[in-house]
Write an enzyme that holds these catalytic residues in place. Structure first.
Site, short mmCIF file in Angstrom:
data_model
loop_
_atom_site.label_atom_id
_atom_site.label_comp_id
_atom_site.label_asym_id
_atom_site.label_seq_id
_atom_site.Cartn_x
_atom_site.Cartn_y
_atom_site.Cartn_z
N LYS A 181 0.84 -1.20 0.00
CA LYS A 181 0.00 0.00 0.00
C LYS A 181 0.88 1.25 0.00
O LYS A 181 1.57 1.52 0.97
CB LYS A 181 -0.91 0.05 1.23
CG LYS A 181 -1.94 1.18 1.05
CD LYS A 181 -2.57 1.66 2.33
CE LYS A 181 -1.83 2.77 3.02
NZ LYS A 181 -1.82 4.06 2.30
N GLU A 255 10.26 0.81 10.35
CA GLU A 255 11.26 1.86 10.15
C GLU A 255 10.53 3.17 10.39
O GLU A 255 9.69 3.57 9.59
CB GLU A 255 11.85 1.74 8.74
CG GLU A 255 13.19 2.40 8.62
CD GLU A 255 13.07 3.81 8.13
OE1 GLU A 255 12.96 4.71 8.99
OE2 GLU A 255 13.05 4.02 6.92
N CYS A 289 13.47 10.53 7.10
CA CYS A 289 13.43 10.01 8.48
C CYS A 289 14.78 10.12 9.16
O CYS A 289 14.86 10.33 10.36
CB CYS A 289 12.94 8.57 8.48
SG CYS A 289 13.75 7.58 7.25
N GLU A 386 10.05 15.11 15.75
CA GLU A 386 10.39 15.04 14.33
C GLU A 386 9.54 16.07 13.58
O GLU A 386 8.31 15.99 13.61
CB GLU A 386 10.11 13.64 13.80
CG GLU A 386 10.55 13.45 12.37
CD GLU A 386 10.31 12.05 11.84
OE1 GLU A 386 9.20 11.51 12.03
OE2 GLU A 386 11.23 11.49 11.23
P1 NDP Z 1 1.92 7.71 8.56
O1 NDP Z 1 2.77 6.91 9.46
O2 NDP Z 1 0.53 7.97 8.93
O3 NDP Z 1 1.92 7.08 7.10
C1 NDP Z 1 2.75 6.05 6.62
C2 NDP Z 1 1.91 5.02 5.86
O4 NDP Z 1 1.08 4.29 6.77
C3 NDP Z 1 0.97 5.62 4.83
O5 NDP Z 1 0.87 4.74 3.73
C4 NDP Z 1 -0.33 5.68 5.62
O6 NDP Z 1 -1.46 5.79 4.80
C5 NDP Z 1 -0.28 4.36 6.37
N1 NDP Z 1 -1.13 4.30 7.54
C6 NDP Z 1 -1.70 5.32 8.26
N2 NDP Z 1 -2.39 4.83 9.30
C7 NDP Z 1 -2.27 3.49 9.26
C8 NDP Z 1 -2.73 2.42 10.09
N3 NDP Z 1 -3.47 2.64 11.15
N4 NDP Z 1 -2.39 1.15 9.76
C9 NDP Z 1 -1.62 0.90 8.70
N5 NDP Z 1 -1.15 1.86 7.88
C10 NDP Z 1 -1.46 3.14 8.16
O7 NDP Z 1 2.66 9.07 8.30
P2 NDP Z 1 1.98 10.43 7.79
O8 NDP Z 1 2.01 10.43 6.35
O9 NDP Z 1 0.65 10.69 8.43
O10 NDP Z 1 3.00 11.47 8.38
C11 NDP Z 1 2.90 11.88 9.74
C12 NDP Z 1 4.27 12.10 10.30
O11 NDP Z 1 5.00 10.90 10.29
C13 NDP Z 1 5.13 13.05 9.50
O12 NDP Z 1 4.86 14.36 9.83
C14 NDP Z 1 6.49 12.61 9.87
O13 NDP Z 1 6.89 13.22 11.05
C15 NDP Z 1 6.36 11.14 10.09
N6 NDP Z 1 6.79 10.32 8.95
C16 NDP Z 1 7.93 9.64 9.07
C17 NDP Z 1 8.39 8.88 8.02
C18 NDP Z 1 9.64 8.12 8.13
O14 NDP Z 1 10.12 7.60 7.13
N7 NDP Z 1 10.21 8.01 9.29
C19 NDP Z 1 7.69 8.82 6.75
C20 NDP Z 1 6.44 9.54 6.73
C21 NDP Z 1 6.04 10.25 7.80
P3 NDP Z 1 -1.92 7.28 4.39
O15 NDP Z 1 -0.91 7.79 3.44
O16 NDP Z 1 -3.23 7.11 3.75
O17 NDP Z 1 -2.01 8.07 5.65
#
Ligand code: NDP
Length: 475
Positions: A181, A255, A289, A386
């Site tokens: 996904k 991660e 990240c 973060e």
């Molecule tokens: P999320 O952790 O919400 O998103 C990562 C992925 O998980 C997306 O594909 C998301 O879908 C999906 N997801 C969301 N909720 C669930 C769930 N309950 N079960 C399974 N999968 C889920 O990150 P966000 O995009 O909301 O970003 C929020 C914050 O996270 C950022 O501001 C940043 O600080 C941090 N972040 C960190 C990352 C890293 O690599 N360390 C990467 C991205 C974000 P969907 O896109 O539809 O929400």
């Protein structure tokens, strides 16, 4: 700053369909629900395409397709699986310009980065793991290590195609099948990858792509037919997933976030260090990240480093991500921009001093100028949380021991950087830093042969390198 004539990359090379379904069992299928989501270009807010939101029933279909395909895919000799993965790698190289343009349109990152960093690394990952497919018996996990089954993989929006490569390449090499996904705001390159799977004649069901929001991700990780969950994203969602997977027997790698220290000693090559600081936090708009979001600079050179850093930041160009001169592109979404703004305001309210270079901001789209906070205390939110944006928090230290203490004073532990000319100090520091990756005199350098992953709230498990195979083998 030099005046440059605009040098826009053409978008003619990409063919974006108005609407996309799901990629299940090697076919494009409609979702059983009727919800669609519009994915936009964050630099212009233009709608690029409409994408299906997979329901629980769709996820179930995808997992069934992956389960069926697993029987034959896992029985293939590794050398046969390798042929498919090599083929995918070569097609990615052939289509790299198209994929780079698509990534930039959907994500907002500068074309220079998607073209020169993301895409070469994506292809390299597939080439690297293709090479492992027939050598798994020599990887240190037993003579005949077995795959796990169906991998449910959920990825974020900051490196959409690269995170897909980190997840799919080792899974396939080890003989697993996949349901992936992509993030809600950046589905297009994953959908292009589905097309590449067809072009490579990958057997149906080996890779399935289900687009959707968090609920789709939750349906995937909670599906009883999934044997392995791999997640990259926020610590908050990572925690939820760890809770829901606990006790199910599913193998899990997480991660998550980071708050890396980039540590500059007085004996470092300072001009080089300034480049490393810029690359550490302003690469990919800071949506990284492992970004070096906390600069720890030795007090004796703090003024000199800050002056040089501010001069350098004044030369960065923010604007159209499709322009080859652009250094800083668009913030990926309105929600992420709001989060960055909120944390930057908290920095000011808590007493830190905010600085940005003079930087015209385009009228449409989501933008945040490169920002540096000085006078930051360790207790400030901007030093602890973060931000995931182009915002640097500067702290100082006097002794190596103090640098270690401050660097480790975080719930995260993903990466760190050390800038010094002394090899012995690099080793001394690296031994003491609680971070999965420690860079010396460089930052944000990635290689498929090198394992990547965190400690503490940055998650567990390793991706990349020989170690990355372990997550997809029954060991
Ligand atoms: P999320 O952790 O919400 O998103 C990562 C992925 O998980 C997306 O594909 C998301 O879908 C999906 N997801 C969301 N909720 C669930 C769930 N309950 N079960 C399974 N999968 C889920 O990150 P966000 O995009 O909301 O970003 C929020 C914050 O996270 C950022 O501001 C940043 O600080 C941090 N972040 C960190 C990352 C890293 O690599 N360390 C990467 C991205 C974000 P969907 O896109 O539809 O929400």
């Amino acid at each position: 700053m030099f005046e440059y004539a605009p040098a826009p990359e053409s978008r003619e090379i990409v063919d974006i369909k108005p609407s996309y379904g799901l990629f299940i069992g090697g076919e494009w299928v409609d979702s059983q629900g009727d919800t669609h989501h519009k994915t936009i270009n964050p630099a212009s807010e233009e709608v690029l395409a409409e994408v299906a939101w997979a329901t629980e029933a769709d996820v179930d279909r995808a997992v069934q397709a992956a389960r069926t395909a697993f029987t034959t895919w896992s029985a293939l000799p590794g050398s046969e699986r390798a042929k498919y993965i090599f083929r995918i790698a070569r097609i990615i190289q052939e289509r790299s310009r198209e994929l780079a343009v698509l990534e930039t349109l959907d994500n907002g990152k500068p074309i220079r980065e998607s073209r020169d960093v993301d895409l070469p690394l994506v292809a390299a990952h597939f080439f690297y793991y293709a090479g492992w497919a027939d050598k798994l018996g020599y990887a240190g996990y037993g003579a005949d290590p077995r795959p796990l089954g169906v991998a449910g993989q959920v990825i974020p929006w900051n490196f959409p195609l690269l995170m897909l490569a980190w997840k799919i390449a080792p899974a396939l090499a080890c003989g697993n099948t996949v349901v992936l996904k992509p993030a809600e705001t950046t589905p297009l390159t994953a959908l292009a990858f589905a097309d590449i799977c067809r072009q490579a004649d990958l057997p149906p069901g080996v890779v399935n792509i289900v687009t959707g929001a968090g609920e789709t991700g939750a349906a995937l990780v909670n599906h009883p037919g999934v044997d392995k969950v791999a997640f990259t994203g926020s610590t908050e969602v990572g925690r939820m997933i760890a809770r829901s997977v606990a006790g199910t027997g599913k193998k899990l790698t997480l991660e998550l976030g980071g708050k890396a220290a980039n540590i500059v000693f007085e004996d470092a090559a300072l001009d080089q260090a300034v480049e490393g600081i810029v690359n550490g936090i302003f690469f990919n708009q800071g949506h990284v990240c492992c970004a070096g979001s906390r600069l720890l600079v030795q007090e004796s050179v703090a003024d000199e480093v800050l002056d040089a850093l501010k001069r350098r930041l004044s030369t960065l160009r923010l604007g159209d991500p499709m322009d080859k001169n652009t250094d800083i592109g668009a913030i990926n979404s309105a929600a992420q921009l709001a989060k960055i703004r909120e944390l930057a305001e908290a920095g000011v309210n808590e007493g830190a001093e905010r600085w940005s270079p003079a930087c015209p901001i385009p009228e449409r789209g989501f933008w945040f100028p490169p920002t540096v906070f000085t006078g930051v205390a360790q207790s400030h939110r901007i030093a602890r949380e973060e931000i995931f944006g182009p915002v640097l928090s500067v702290l100082t230290f006097r002794t190596p021991a103090e640098a270690v203490e401050k660097a480790n004073n975080t719930p995260y532990g993903l990466s760190a950087g050390i800038w010094t000319e002394k090899g012995s100090r690099i080793l001394w520091m690296a031994d003491r830093l609680r971070a999965g990756v420690v860079w010396a005199n460089t930052f944000n350098r990635f290689d498929p042969t090198s394992p990547f992953g965190g400690y503490k709230e940055s998650g567990y498990g390793r991706e990349g390198g020989r170690h990355g195979l372990e997550a997809y083998l029954a060991v």
